[in-house]
Write a protein that holds these residues in place. Sequence first.
Motif, PDB file in Angstrom:
ATOM      1  N   GLU A  44     -18.826  16.562 -11.243  1.00  0.00           N
ATOM      2  CA  GLU A  44     -18.554  17.875 -11.226  1.00  0.00           C
ATOM      3  C   GLU A  44     -19.325  18.840 -10.989  1.00  0.00           C
ATOM      4  O   GLU A  44     -19.323  19.783 -10.321  1.00  0.00           O
ATOM      5  N   ASP A  45     -20.787  18.793 -11.614  1.00  0.00           N
ATOM      6  CA  ASP A  45     -21.786  19.846 -11.252  1.00  0.00           C
ATOM      7  C   ASP A  45     -22.238  19.808  -9.851  1.00  0.00           C
ATOM      8  O   ASP A  45     -22.908  20.917  -9.450  1.00  0.00           O
ATOM      9  N   SER A  46     -22.295  18.623  -9.256  1.00  0.00           N
ATOM     10  CA  SER A  46     -22.572  18.656  -7.896  1.00  0.00           C
ATOM     11  C   SER A  46     -21.848  19.189  -6.844  1.00  0.00           C
ATOM     12  O   SER A  46     -22.203  19.584  -5.760  1.00  0.00           O
ATOM     13  N   GLY A  47     -20.498  19.478  -7.415  1.00  0.00           N
ATOM     14  CA  GLY A  47     -19.569  20.307  -6.408  1.00  0.00           C
ATOM     15  C   GLY A  47     -18.701  19.090  -5.631  1.00  0.00           C
ATOM     16  O   GLY A  47     -17.889  19.311  -4.731  1.00  0.00           O
ATOM     17  N   LEU A  48     -18.896  17.535  -5.943  1.00  0.00           N
ATOM     18  CA  LEU A  48     -18.379  16.584  -5.288  1.00  0.00           C
ATOM     19  C   LEU A  48     -16.837  16.695  -5.241  1.00  0.00           C
ATOM     20  O   LEU A  48     -16.026  16.698  -4.371  1.00  0.00           O
ATOM     21  N   PHE A  49     -16.491  16.773  -6.754  1.00  0.00           N
ATOM     22  CA  PHE A  49     -14.881  16.886  -6.919  1.00  0.00           C
ATOM     23  C   PHE A  49     -14.218  18.119  -6.167  1.00  0.00           C
ATOM     24  O   PHE A  49     -13.188  17.830  -5.773  1.00  0.00           O
ATOM     25  N   GLY A  50     -14.848  19.146  -6.404  1.00  0.00           N
ATOM     26  CA  GLY A  50     -14.436  20.456  -5.637  1.00  0.00           C
ATOM     27  C   GLY A  50     -14.082  20.210  -4.178  1.00  0.00           C
ATOM     28  O   GLY A  50     -13.297  20.954  -3.590  1.00  0.00           O
ATOM     29  N   SER A  51     -14.975  19.136  -3.545  1.00  0.00           N
ATOM     30  CA  SER A  51     -14.662  18.856  -2.191  1.00  0.00           C
ATOM     31  C   SER A  51     -13.680  17.874  -1.907  1.00  0.00           C
ATOM     32  O   SER A  51     -13.091  18.115  -0.843  1.00  0.00           O
ATOM     33  N   ILE A  52     -13.714  16.892  -2.725  1.00  0.00           N
ATOM     34  CA  ILE A  52     -12.947  15.694  -2.172  1.00  0.00           C
ATOM     35  C   ILE A  52     -11.577  15.717  -2.862  1.00  0.00           C
ATOM     36  O   ILE A  52     -10.451  15.241  -2.455  1.00  0.00           O
ATOM     37  N   LEU A  53     -11.406  16.184  -4.129  1.00  0.00           N
ATOM     38  CA  LEU A  53     -10.045  16.093  -4.849  1.00  0.00           C
ATOM     39  C   LEU A  53      -8.935  17.073  -4.081  1.00  0.00           C
ATOM     40  O   LEU A  53      -7.726  16.277  -3.928  1.00  0.00           O
ATOM     41  N   PRO A  54      -9.111  17.898  -3.536  1.00  0.00           N
ATOM     42  CA  PRO A  54      -8.123  18.534  -2.713  1.00  0.00           C
ATOM     43  C   PRO A  54      -7.623  17.821  -1.675  1.00  0.00           C
ATOM     44  O   PRO A  54      -6.297  17.849  -1.261  1.00  0.00           O
ATOM     45  N   LYS A  55      -8.450  17.051  -1.109  1.00  0.00           N
ATOM     46  CA  LYS A  55      -8.089  15.896   0.023  1.00  0.00           C
ATOM     47  C   LYS A  55      -7.061  14.949  -0.646  1.00  0.00           C
ATOM     48  O   LYS A  55      -6.086  14.721   0.235  1.00  0.00           O
ATOM     49  N   PHE A  56      -7.431  14.412  -1.649  1.00  0.00           N
ATOM     50  CA  PHE A  56      -6.548  13.558  -2.277  1.00  0.00           C
ATOM     51  C   PHE A  56      -5.027  13.941  -2.694  1.00  0.00           C
ATOM     52  O   PHE A  56      -4.317  13.394  -2.394  1.00  0.00           O
ATOM     53  N   THR A  57      -5.034  15.056  -3.139  1.00  0.00           N
ATOM     54  CA  THR A  57      -3.940  15.924  -3.740  1.00  0.00           C
ATOM     55  C   THR A  57      -3.046  16.247  -2.407  1.00  0.00           C
ATOM     56  O   THR A  57      -1.900  15.910  -2.559  1.00  0.00           O
ATOM     57  N   ALA A  58      -3.606  16.591  -1.467  1.00  0.00           N
ATOM     58  CA  ALA A  58      -3.014  16.891  -0.112  1.00  0.00           C
ATOM     59  C   ALA A  58      -2.176  15.683   0.435  1.00  0.00           C
ATOM     60  O   ALA A  58      -1.171  15.615   0.888  1.00  0.00           O
ATOM     61  N   LYS A  59      -2.942  14.575   0.184  1.00  0.00           N
ATOM     62  CA  LYS A  59      -2.540  13.218   0.888  1.00  0.00           C
ATOM     63  C   LYS A  59      -1.504  12.829   0.005  1.00  0.00           C
ATOM     64  O   LYS A  59      -0.316  12.292   0.345  1.00  0.00           O
ATOM     65  N   THR A  60      -1.390  12.862  -1.509  1.00  0.00           N
ATOM     66  CA  THR A  60      -0.501  12.143  -2.256  1.00  0.00           C
ATOM     67  C   THR A  60       0.170  12.998  -3.163  1.00  0.00           C
ATOM     68  O   THR A  60       1.235  12.598  -3.582  1.00  0.00           O
ATOM     69  N   GLY A  61       0.043  14.184  -3.359  1.00  0.00           N
ATOM     70  CA  GLY A  61       0.825  15.295  -4.350  1.00  0.00           C
ATOM     71  C   GLY A  61       0.244  14.972  -5.650  1.00  0.00           C
ATOM     72  O   GLY A  61       0.966  15.439  -6.528  1.00  0.00           O
ATOM     73  N   ILE A  62      -0.651  14.228  -6.108  1.00  0.00           N
ATOM     74  CA  ILE A  62      -1.283  13.860  -7.151  1.00  0.00           C
ATOM     75  C   ILE A  62      -2.261  14.861  -7.546  1.00  0.00           C
ATOM     76  O   ILE A  62      -3.416  14.728  -6.862  1.00  0.00           O
ATOM     77  N   GLU A  63      -2.239  15.649  -8.500  1.00  0.00           N
ATOM     78  CA  GLU A  63      -3.339  16.749  -9.215  1.00  0.00           C
ATOM     79  C   GLU A  63      -4.237  15.726  -9.835  1.00  0.00           C
ATOM     80  O   GLU A  63      -3.789  14.950 -10.745  1.00  0.00           O
ATOM     81  N   VAL A  64      -5.650  15.995  -9.799  1.00  0.00           N
ATOM     82  CA  VAL A  64      -6.671  15.307 -10.629  1.00  0.00           C
ATOM     83  C   VAL A  64      -7.073  16.461 -11.467  1.00  0.00           C
ATOM     84  O   VAL A  64      -7.547  17.244 -11.252  1.00  0.00           O
ATOM     85  N   ARG A  65      -6.886  16.069 -13.012  1.00  0.00           N
ATOM     86  CA  ARG A  65      -7.728  16.814 -14.018  1.00  0.00           C
ATOM     87  C   ARG A  65      -8.655  16.171 -14.426  1.00  0.00           C
ATOM     88  O   ARG A  65      -8.640  15.147 -15.090  1.00  0.00           O
ATOM     89  N   VAL A  66     -10.143  16.887 -14.270  1.00  0.00           N
ATOM     90  CA  VAL A  66     -11.370  16.081 -14.551  1.00  0.00           C
ATOM     91  C   VAL A  66     -11.683  16.697 -15.853  1.00  0.00           C
ATOM     92  O   VAL A  66     -11.770  17.907 -16.070  1.00  0.00           O
ATOM     93  N   VAL A  67     -12.064  15.781 -16.867  1.00  0.00           N
ATOM     94  CA  VAL A  67     -12.714  15.849 -17.976  1.00  0.00           C
ATOM     95  C   VAL A  67     -14.201  15.417 -17.790  1.00  0.00           C
ATOM     96  O   VAL A  67     -14.536  14.294 -17.850  1.00  0.00           O
ATOM     97  N   ALA A  68     -15.126  16.536 -17.515  1.00  0.00           N
ATOM     98  CA  ALA A  68     -16.424  16.007 -17.253  1.00  0.00           C
ATOM     99  C   ALA A  68     -17.318  15.880 -18.669  1.00  0.00           C
ATOM    100  O   ALA A  68     -17.686  16.853 -19.234  1.00  0.00           O
ATOM    101  N   LYS A  69     -17.931  14.841 -18.776  1.00  0.00           N
ATOM    102  CA  LYS A  69     -18.713  14.684 -19.974  1.00  0.00           C
ATOM    103  C   LYS A  69     -19.734  13.827 -19.306  1.00  0.00           C
ATOM    104  O   LYS A  69     -20.005  13.258 -18.701  1.00  0.00           O
ATOM    105  N   GLY A  70     -21.000  13.566 -20.577  1.00  0.00           N
ATOM    106  CA  GLY A  70     -21.820  12.484 -20.208  1.00  0.00           C
ATOM    107  C   GLY A  70     -21.251  10.954 -20.344  1.00  0.00           C
ATOM    108  O   GLY A  70     -20.105  10.949 -20.653  1.00  0.00           O
ATOM    109  N   THR A  71     -21.870  10.011 -19.533  1.00  0.00           N
ATOM    110  CA  THR A  71     -21.017   8.967 -19.290  1.00  0.00           C
ATOM    111  C   THR A  71     -20.503   8.159 -20.771  1.00  0.00           C
ATOM    112  O   THR A  71     -19.507   7.830 -20.761  1.00  0.00           O
ATOM    113  N   GLY A  72     -21.426   8.221 -21.644  1.00  0.00           N
ATOM    114  CA  GLY A  72     -21.185   7.644 -23.086  1.00  0.00           C
ATOM    115  C   GLY A  72     -20.030   8.284 -23.611  1.00  0.00           C
ATOM    116  O   GLY A  72     -18.763   7.640 -24.114  1.00  0.00           O
TER     117      GLY A  72
END
Length: 285
Positions: A44-72
């Motif tokens: 999330e903080d790197s900006g990766l999701f902001g870049s790739i998720l719109p591409k996935f949604t545009a292709k599939t119509g599926i919105e991705v809602r991210v809950v960003a936490k530490g891995t644990g």
Amino acid sequence: MLRRSFVLGVAAAAALTGLIQTAIPSAASAADRFITVASTTSTEDSGLFGSILPKFTAKTGIEVRVVAKGTGQAIDLAKRGDADVLFVHHKPSEEKFVAEGFSTLRKPVMYNDFVIVGPAADPAGIKGGKDVAAALSKIAAAKAPFVSRGDDSGTHKAELALWKTASLDPAKAEPKESWYRSIGQGMGPTLNTAAAMNGYTLTDRGTWLNFKNRGPLTVLVEGDKRLFNQYGAMLVNPAKFAHVKAADGQAFVDWLVSAEGQKAIADYTINGEQLFFPNANEPGA
């Protein structure tokens, strides 16, 4: 004639209302097509999701809602069935997640690396080193401020493992080492604290490249193979949690490892520098 016009007007209004009421559930249904992804702060903080998720949604119509936490914390969220997909960066924990039946398959997605950042003045004298254990030993010997996330994230787990390679464990030292600060927060706040303290910390490169408030901090140690940072994605097992959106969640995992998804990851850069490197088809990843 007036009465007839009035009746026709009422009928037309009723018909229009019916059309609107019919349309609303349809629009709501489309808006409700989403999946929840438990992921790390770094994606999330790197900006990766902001870049790739719109591409996935545009292709599939599926919105991705991210809950960003530490891995644990992200893993715990998925273990409670509060996510459809888990996307994190600590391979042993991911493999345990699958072994315990919370997913049936882990898919490697991408990697980057960790770096040690610290003040340009570098009181511990670690600049330019390629041996992360030697660098940590010098920081400890100098009792230079070191800020730990302390939040059971993938980065925190990696940091603790790296201290062990240096035969040190400042997190458990008694009496507590005053130079070692465990703050229990994400990567952004950890970097802010390190900048304010003129201290050192371990960060994933992706978050670092997207981090603006660097202050005196600069990259001092990089390139050790022990700083490798792998990410994996898993569908949460619908056999454990019937409400998991299995088809749409699997569609997201499949897209991440597809040629299209891997290219979207590779194409994300900051100032011309690539942040993540796709390796879904690499054996052992």
